[in-house]
Design a protein around this motif. Structure first.
Motif, PDB file in Angstrom:
ATOM      1  N   PRO A  95     -29.786  13.500 -46.020  1.00  0.00           N
ATOM      2  CA  PRO A  95     -29.390  12.156 -46.424  1.00  0.00           C
ATOM      3  C   PRO A  95     -30.483  11.133 -46.158  1.00  0.00           C
ATOM      4  O   PRO A  95     -30.480  10.068 -46.719  1.00  0.00           O
ATOM      5  CB  PRO A  95     -28.167  11.873 -45.550  1.00  0.00           C
ATOM      6  CG  PRO A  95     -27.668  13.193 -45.110  1.00  0.00           C
ATOM      7  CD  PRO A  95     -28.878  14.085 -45.069  1.00  0.00           C
ATOM      8  N   LYS A  96     -31.441  11.461 -45.267  1.00  0.00           N
ATOM      9  CA  LYS A  96     -32.511  10.523 -44.957  1.00  0.00           C
ATOM     10  C   LYS A  96     -33.399  10.263 -46.163  1.00  0.00           C
ATOM     11  O   LYS A  96     -34.202   9.367 -46.138  1.00  0.00           O
ATOM     12  CB  LYS A  96     -33.355  11.039 -43.793  1.00  0.00           C
ATOM     13  CG  LYS A  96     -32.645  10.930 -42.476  1.00  0.00           C
ATOM     14  CD  LYS A  96     -33.575  11.193 -41.347  1.00  0.00           C
ATOM     15  CE  LYS A  96     -33.750  12.658 -41.143  1.00  0.00           C
ATOM     16  NZ  LYS A  96     -34.467  12.982 -39.920  1.00  0.00           N
ATOM     17  N   SER A 139     -32.631   8.839 -48.675  1.00  0.00           N
ATOM     18  CA  SER A 139     -32.153   7.628 -49.321  1.00  0.00           C
ATOM     19  C   SER A 139     -32.950   6.429 -48.833  1.00  0.00           C
ATOM     20  O   SER A 139     -32.436   5.570 -48.135  1.00  0.00           O
ATOM     21  CB  SER A 139     -30.668   7.449 -49.032  1.00  0.00           C
ATOM     22  OG  SER A 139     -29.945   8.565 -49.458  1.00  0.00           O
ATOM     23  N   GLN A 144     -31.881   2.498 -48.129  1.00  0.00           N
ATOM     24  CA  GLN A 144     -30.447   2.394 -47.883  1.00  0.00           C
ATOM     25  C   GLN A 144     -30.184   1.518 -46.667  1.00  0.00           C
ATOM     26  O   GLN A 144     -30.792   1.704 -45.619  1.00  0.00           O
ATOM     27  CB  GLN A 144     -29.866   3.783 -47.659  1.00  0.00           C
ATOM     28  CG  GLN A 144     -28.398   3.760 -47.267  1.00  0.00           C
ATOM     29  CD  GLN A 144     -27.865   5.144 -46.923  1.00  0.00           C
ATOM     30  OE1 GLN A 144     -28.595   6.106 -46.889  1.00  0.00           O
ATOM     31  NE2 GLN A 144     -26.593   5.214 -46.650  1.00  0.00           N
ATOM     32  N   GLN A 154     -26.699   9.889 -41.940  1.00  0.00           N
ATOM     33  CA  GLN A 154     -28.138   9.781 -42.177  1.00  0.00           C
ATOM     34  C   GLN A 154     -28.958  10.493 -41.098  1.00  0.00           C
ATOM     35  O   GLN A 154     -30.173  10.574 -41.201  1.00  0.00           O
ATOM     36  CB  GLN A 154     -28.552   8.304 -42.244  1.00  0.00           C
ATOM     37  CG  GLN A 154     -27.987   7.575 -43.428  1.00  0.00           C
ATOM     38  CD  GLN A 154     -26.534   7.144 -43.245  1.00  0.00           C
ATOM     39  OE1 GLN A 154     -25.970   7.180 -42.162  1.00  0.00           O
ATOM     40  NE2 GLN A 154     -25.906   6.725 -44.337  1.00  0.00           N
TER      41      GLN A 154
END
Length: 138
Positions: free
Chosen positions: A39-40, A42, A45, A64
């Motif tokens: 998820p990092k 992104s 974000q 994240q």
């Protein structure tokens, strides 16, 4: 006839491989492109506002895999939330340390250094940007 059945097997195997590769490439229709992607990825974000991170403490963002701390007023740091001991996610920030629930490792909110426990290395730093009152992944 052996030649023909071998060719058919190769074509079926190749088609099955292509189908599996296509499915893993495009996910299961939930909008994700790869189930194993971090998820990092992104970048940009928003994680929190500056008011969400307590002075002398921090907040863990499990999705994240990032922990954001504020060791001193206005000084924001970010670290990986993955413990360097056995890969558990840290679960809280308390009393100036980032704490792992699995085996008791504790890390400094200032620089991610190991303060206690079996962790062999500090938590790696993560990149964030602070603009106004917004804290974002860099």
């Amino acid at each position: 006839m052996t030649n023909r059945s071998t060719r058919r097997t190769v074509i079926l195997a190749t088609g099955a491989s292509a189908l599996l590769a296509g499915c893993s490439q495009y996910g299961d229709g939930d909008g994700s492109s790869d189930a194993s992607a971090s998820p990092k990825g992104s970048s940009g974000q928003q994680l929190a506002t500056t008011g969400d991170i307590p002075v002398g403490g921090g907040t863990v963002f499990k999705d994240q895999k990032v922990v954001v701390t504020q060791p001193a007023k206005g000084d924001f740091k970010a670290f990986s939330a993955v413990c360097t001991h056995q890969g558990c996610l840290v679960d809280k920030v308390a009393d100036g340390t980032i704490d792992c629930p699995c085996h008791g490792s504790k890390f400094s909110v200032e620089d991610g250094a190991v303060k206690a426990g079996p962790a062999p290395r500090p938590l790696p730093a993560e990149k964030i940007t602070v603009q106004g009152n917004s804290i974002r992944l860099a």
